[in-house]
Design a protein around this motif. Sequence first.
Motif, PDB file in Angstrom:
ATOM      1  N   GLN A 145      25.782  -7.957 -71.396  1.00 49.28           N
ATOM      2  CA  GLN A 145      25.600  -8.775 -70.198  1.00 49.28           C
ATOM      3  C   GLN A 145      24.354  -8.323 -69.439  1.00 49.28           C
ATOM      4  O   GLN A 145      24.122  -7.128 -69.245  1.00 49.28           O
ATOM      5  CB  GLN A 145      26.825  -8.636 -69.301  1.00 49.28           C
ATOM      6  N   GLY A 146      23.538  -9.299 -69.025  1.00 46.05           N
ATOM      7  CA  GLY A 146      22.335  -8.987 -68.260  1.00 46.05           C
ATOM      8  C   GLY A 146      21.056  -9.029 -69.073  1.00 46.05           C
ATOM      9  O   GLY A 146      19.961  -8.860 -68.518  1.00 46.05           O
ATOM     10  N   PHE A 147      21.156  -9.299 -70.381  1.00 43.91           N
ATOM     11  CA  PHE A 147      19.941  -9.463 -71.177  1.00 43.91           C
ATOM     12  C   PHE A 147      19.245 -10.753 -70.760  1.00 43.91           C
ATOM     13  O   PHE A 147      19.885 -11.766 -70.503  1.00 43.91           O
ATOM     14  CB  PHE A 147      20.288  -9.505 -72.667  1.00 43.91           C
ATOM     15  N   TRP A 148      17.915 -10.716 -70.685  1.00 39.85           N
ATOM     16  CA  TRP A 148      17.163 -11.900 -70.275  1.00 39.85           C
ATOM     17  C   TRP A 148      15.844 -12.003 -71.036  1.00 39.85           C
ATOM     18  O   TRP A 148      15.340 -11.018 -71.592  1.00 39.85           O
ATOM     19  CB  TRP A 148      16.897 -11.890 -68.765  1.00 39.85           C
ATOM     20  N   ALA A 202      15.786 -17.317 -69.537  1.00 35.22           N
ATOM     21  CA  ALA A 202      17.048 -17.367 -70.280  1.00 35.22           C
ATOM     22  C   ALA A 202      17.883 -16.169 -69.866  1.00 35.22           C
ATOM     23  O   ALA A 202      17.432 -15.025 -69.985  1.00 35.22           O
ATOM     24  CB  ALA A 202      16.787 -17.336 -71.782  1.00 35.22           C
ATOM     25  N   SER A 203      19.100 -16.425 -69.371  1.00 32.60           N
ATOM     26  CA  SER A 203      19.960 -15.354 -68.862  1.00 32.60           C
ATOM     27  C   SER A 203      21.243 -15.312 -69.680  1.00 32.60           C
ATOM     28  O   SER A 203      22.012 -16.281 -69.695  1.00 32.60           O
ATOM     29  CB  SER A 203      20.309 -15.601 -67.395  1.00 32.60           C
ATOM     30  N   PHE A 204      21.499 -14.190 -70.321  1.00 25.51           N
ATOM     31  CA  PHE A 204      22.716 -14.002 -71.104  1.00 25.51           C
ATOM     32  C   PHE A 204      23.712 -13.223 -70.240  1.00 25.51           C
ATOM     33  O   PHE A 204      23.621 -12.003 -70.114  1.00 25.51           O
ATOM     34  CB  PHE A 204      22.406 -13.273 -72.402  1.00 25.51           C
ATOM     35  N   VAL A 205      24.636 -13.949 -69.626  1.00 29.53           N
ATOM     36  CA  VAL A 205      25.559 -13.344 -68.666  1.00 29.53           C
ATOM     37  C   VAL A 205      26.944 -13.098 -69.260  1.00 29.53           C
ATOM     38  O   VAL A 205      27.829 -12.586 -68.575  1.00 29.53           O
ATOM     39  CB  VAL A 205      25.678 -14.208 -67.391  1.00 29.53           C
ATOM     40  N   GLY A 256      16.892 -21.757 -66.993  1.00 35.99           N
ATOM     41  CA  GLY A 256      16.309 -22.565 -65.933  1.00 35.99           C
ATOM     42  C   GLY A 256      14.922 -22.089 -65.539  1.00 35.99           C
ATOM     43  O   GLY A 256      14.324 -21.213 -66.173  1.00 35.99           O
ATOM     44  N   ILE A 257      14.424 -22.679 -64.473  1.00 35.70           N
ATOM     45  CA  ILE A 257      13.067 -22.442 -64.012  1.00 35.70           C
ATOM     46  C   ILE A 257      13.077 -21.524 -62.795  1.00 35.70           C
ATOM     47  O   ILE A 257      13.840 -21.735 -61.850  1.00 35.70           O
ATOM     48  CB  ILE A 257      12.370 -23.767 -63.649  1.00 35.70           C
ATOM     49  N   ILE A 258      12.224 -20.490 -62.825  1.00 34.85           N
ATOM     50  CA  ILE A 258      12.017 -19.628 -61.666  1.00 34.85           C
ATOM     51  C   ILE A 258      10.520 -19.548 -61.384  1.00 34.85           C
ATOM     52  O   ILE A 258       9.690 -19.873 -62.246  1.00 34.85           O
ATOM     53  CB  ILE A 258      12.581 -18.205 -61.888  1.00 34.85           C
TER      54      ILE A 258
END
Length: 290
Positions: free
Chosen positions: A187-190, A160-163, A144-146
């Motif tokens: 988990q937590g790679f972005w 891009a958030s890899f949760v 998404g957009i931040i």
Amino acid sequence: MKALKIIIILVFGLTLSCSEDNDDCCINPDVPQLIIKLKFDASQERLNNLGQPATIPANNAAQSPTINKMSANYIEFAPTATTALGTGEIIFEGNETNAGGTQAINFQNAIFTGNDELFISVPLSDVASGNYNWVRVSLAYQEGIINVLTNGNEIAGTLASFVGYNNYITSFNLNGNTFNINANKPQGFWAFEALGFTTQGQAPEGATTVPNPLFNSSPIPQGSCVVTGQFENQLEITGNETENIEVTLSFSINNSFEWTEVNLDGKYEPSIGEQVVDMGLRGLIPSHSN
């Protein structure tokens, strides 16, 4: 479950050829379906890991991203608050692989969907009859957009958030920029892209929020990203359905992107050392049409 997985894959394959303007174009009208949709809600309550209302910690700040697409790797319906993880009715399991060395979500084979759009559809005849009060969803990815502050200017970029608990990624694309990974990422790679600039990083281990209001009666493994939510009204599946049942999984994105502040202004400014600490969803409210 093998038969159910095959049906999901076939349905997904058909969905790829459908018009994006009609979510239901590939659903067989002669076979009652369980339709799962994902929704992202910035006004939904912001919860902590125990499913309780949560404020933003001192010296941190957060914002609500605009989610473009999301992916889940596991969906389970649970009858009661004491139903252990994995012993309810498993509706969906995504593709996994050992290509990166250990078992991980296969990002390249994941199913993605936008806000309030079809995620999967399965025949209701393949879902066990029963009364279900809870839903568990293992999330895998969100994009998404931040907003980012850089050189005094606030710009919008794509995050891009890899949760997921572990993610095997060959490559992915953000706005025409390719990230070649070819490895497992925890988990937590972005990764982030704005105006052609790209960067990537890793949130601290265990920092991703995963709300589970059944923490005491039905715990989940650390790092699993299995978000738990209660149906507003109990879902009953009799096995004699003649019409589709639509389940909407509404996830809270209320200040879900969180970082440590260096300059206490509520603006995310990575160039001065402000660090991402949390990208987890902040709650789940499932609802259904019947």
